[in-house]
Scaffold this active site. Structure first.
Site, PDB file in Angstrom:
ATOM      1  N   SER A  12       0.842  -1.197   0.000  1.00 43.67           N
ATOM      2  CA  SER A  12       0.000   0.000   0.000  1.00 43.67           C
ATOM      3  C   SER A  12       0.870   1.237   0.000  1.00 43.67           C
ATOM      4  CB  SER A  12      -0.904   0.009   1.228  1.00 43.67           C
ATOM      5  OG  SER A  12      -1.506   1.284   1.378  1.00 43.67           O
ATOM      6  N   HIS A  37      -1.193  -1.272  -4.332  1.00 44.45           N
ATOM      7  CA  HIS A  37      -2.487  -0.944  -3.728  1.00 44.45           C
ATOM      8  C   HIS A  37      -2.549   0.553  -3.446  1.00 44.45           C
ATOM      9  CE1 HIS A  37      -6.158  -2.183  -1.555  1.00 44.45           C
ATOM     10  NE2 HIS A  37      -5.840  -1.262  -0.666  1.00 44.45           N
ATOM     11  N   ASP A  39      -4.818   3.480  -1.790  1.00 43.80           N
ATOM     12  CA  ASP A  39      -5.920   3.746  -0.864  1.00 43.80           C
ATOM     13  C   ASP A  39      -6.459   5.154  -1.084  1.00 43.80           C
ATOM     14  OD1 ASP A  39      -6.081   1.349   0.851  1.00 43.80           O
ATOM     15  OD2 ASP A  39      -4.017   1.864   1.366  1.00 43.80           O
ATOM     16  N   MET A  41      -9.108   7.857   0.067  1.00 41.96           N
ATOM     17  CA  MET A  41      -9.948   8.181   1.218  1.00 41.96           C
ATOM     18  C   MET A  41     -10.467   9.607   1.088  1.00 41.96           C
ATOM     19  SD  MET A  41      -7.617   6.605   4.285  1.00 41.96           S
ATOM     20  CE  MET A  41      -6.737   5.053   4.084  1.00 41.96           C
ATOM     21  N   HIS A  70      -8.450   1.153  -4.182  1.00 41.01           N
ATOM     22  CA  HIS A  70      -9.440   0.880  -3.130  1.00 41.01           C
ATOM     23  C   HIS A  70     -10.134   2.188  -2.765  1.00 41.01           C
ATOM     24  CE1 HIS A  70     -10.026  -0.698   1.284  1.00 41.01           C
ATOM     25  NE2 HIS A  70     -11.170  -0.414   0.687  1.00 41.01           N
ATOM     26  N   MET A  72     -12.301   4.207  -0.643  1.00 41.21           N
ATOM     27  CA  MET A  72     -12.948   4.374   0.662  1.00 41.21           C
ATOM     28  C   MET A  72     -13.627   5.739   0.654  1.00 41.21           C
ATOM     29  SD  MET A  72     -10.038   2.671   3.105  1.00 41.21           S
ATOM     30  CE  MET A  72      -8.689   2.824   1.932  1.00 41.21           C
ATOM     31  N   MET A 141     -11.675  -6.271   5.124  1.00 39.22           N
ATOM     32  CA  MET A 141     -10.909  -5.356   5.962  1.00 39.22           C
ATOM     33  C   MET A 141     -10.629  -6.028   7.303  1.00 39.22           C
ATOM     34  SD  MET A 141     -10.427  -2.700   4.082  1.00 39.22           S
ATOM     35  CE  MET A 141      -9.645  -1.703   5.357  1.00 39.22           C
ATOM     36  N   ASP A 177      -6.911  -6.641   3.772  1.00 35.83           N
ATOM     37  CA  ASP A 177      -6.354  -5.291   3.913  1.00 35.83           C
ATOM     38  C   ASP A 177      -6.374  -4.895   5.381  1.00 35.83           C
ATOM     39  OD1 ASP A 177      -5.520  -2.702   3.692  1.00 35.83           O
ATOM     40  OD2 ASP A 177      -7.049  -2.071   2.273  1.00 35.83           O
TER      41      ASP A 177
END
Length: 229
Positions: A12, A37, A39, A41, A70, A72, A141, A177
């Site tokens: 990540s 990966h 992330d 957010m 990913h 979020m 998760m 994750d």
């Protein structure tokens, strides 16, 4: 992007040097990363704020493996095309992020990406039962989403075991994750996972100038799972 159940380690970039993403990605791939990966957010669905489509597009050219994005964020649907256009190979949305996850998964595939579905620790695995034919990846998760470096939640092991049984022979990746280390990785591999996201456990001790620790950290995670094969 072909399907197999071989172990894949996905560092990540949340734990990378934010001022040097391109070089960090190239370094960690050279040291054995299988996927990268990313992330995303929004400070709303989760209590942190990270990257948008322009950053994802900027790092795409540095990624030779798989860009695993990913999301979020909530809402998700208005941003699917932007992240797909930025070059995501896998685009994962949270089941909890909106009321119409089936529509979201359709939109992700319609945008040309593999469709991922993420589940928070408190979400029961039965929630995916009627979505299995819509997904290419399910991300369980094992921490509460929003921050790196959290401790692994052991109750999710049984969830992954149940998920693996539900999937059967469908070509669906099981991704984990949160809190992955050489100690927790074999627990999830034994439960049925094939993609392990690791942030601090990969990037600790290394840098672009000294990337060898990245390789050592990746090998430690991989080796911890080898006895299970």
């Amino acid at each position: 992007m072909s399907f197999d159940r071989n172990l894949k380690i996905a560092p990540s970039i949340l734990s990378a040097d934010f001022a040097n993403f391109g070089a960090e990605i190239e370094a960690v791939e050279a040291q054995g990363a299988d996927w990268i990966h990313v992330d995303v957010m929004d400070g709303h669905f989760v209590p942190n704020l990270t990257f948008g489509p322009p950053l994802v597009k900027a790092i795409r050219k540095h990624i030779k493996t798989v860009m695993d994005v990913h999301l979020m964020i909530a809402p998700v649907d208005p941003y699917i095309d932007a992240f797909a256009d930025a070059g995501a190979d896998v685009l994962t949305a949270h089941l909890e992020a909106g009321p119409h996850i089936h529509r979201t998964l359709q939109a992700i595939r319609g945008a040309g990406c593999k469709a991922g579905l993420a589940l928070n620790p408190g979400t029961p695995i039965d929630a995916v039962d009627h979505l299995l034919d819509m997904v290419d990846l399910i991300c369980v998760m094992t921490v509460n989403p929003g921050f790196g470096g959290q401790k692994f939640i052991h109750s999710q092991i049984a969830k992954v075991e149940k998920l693996r049984a539900m999937i059967g022979d469908r070509p669906i990746h099981i991704e984990i994750d949160g809190g992955i280390t050489p100690e927790t990785a074999p627990l999830m591999r034994a439960a049925g996972a094939d993609v392990l996201v690791a942030g601090s456990a990969v990037f600790k001790g290394g840098s672009v100038a000294d990337p060898a620790p990245y390789g050592a950290n990746i090998r430690a995670i991989r080796t911890s799972c080898d006895t299970l094969v």
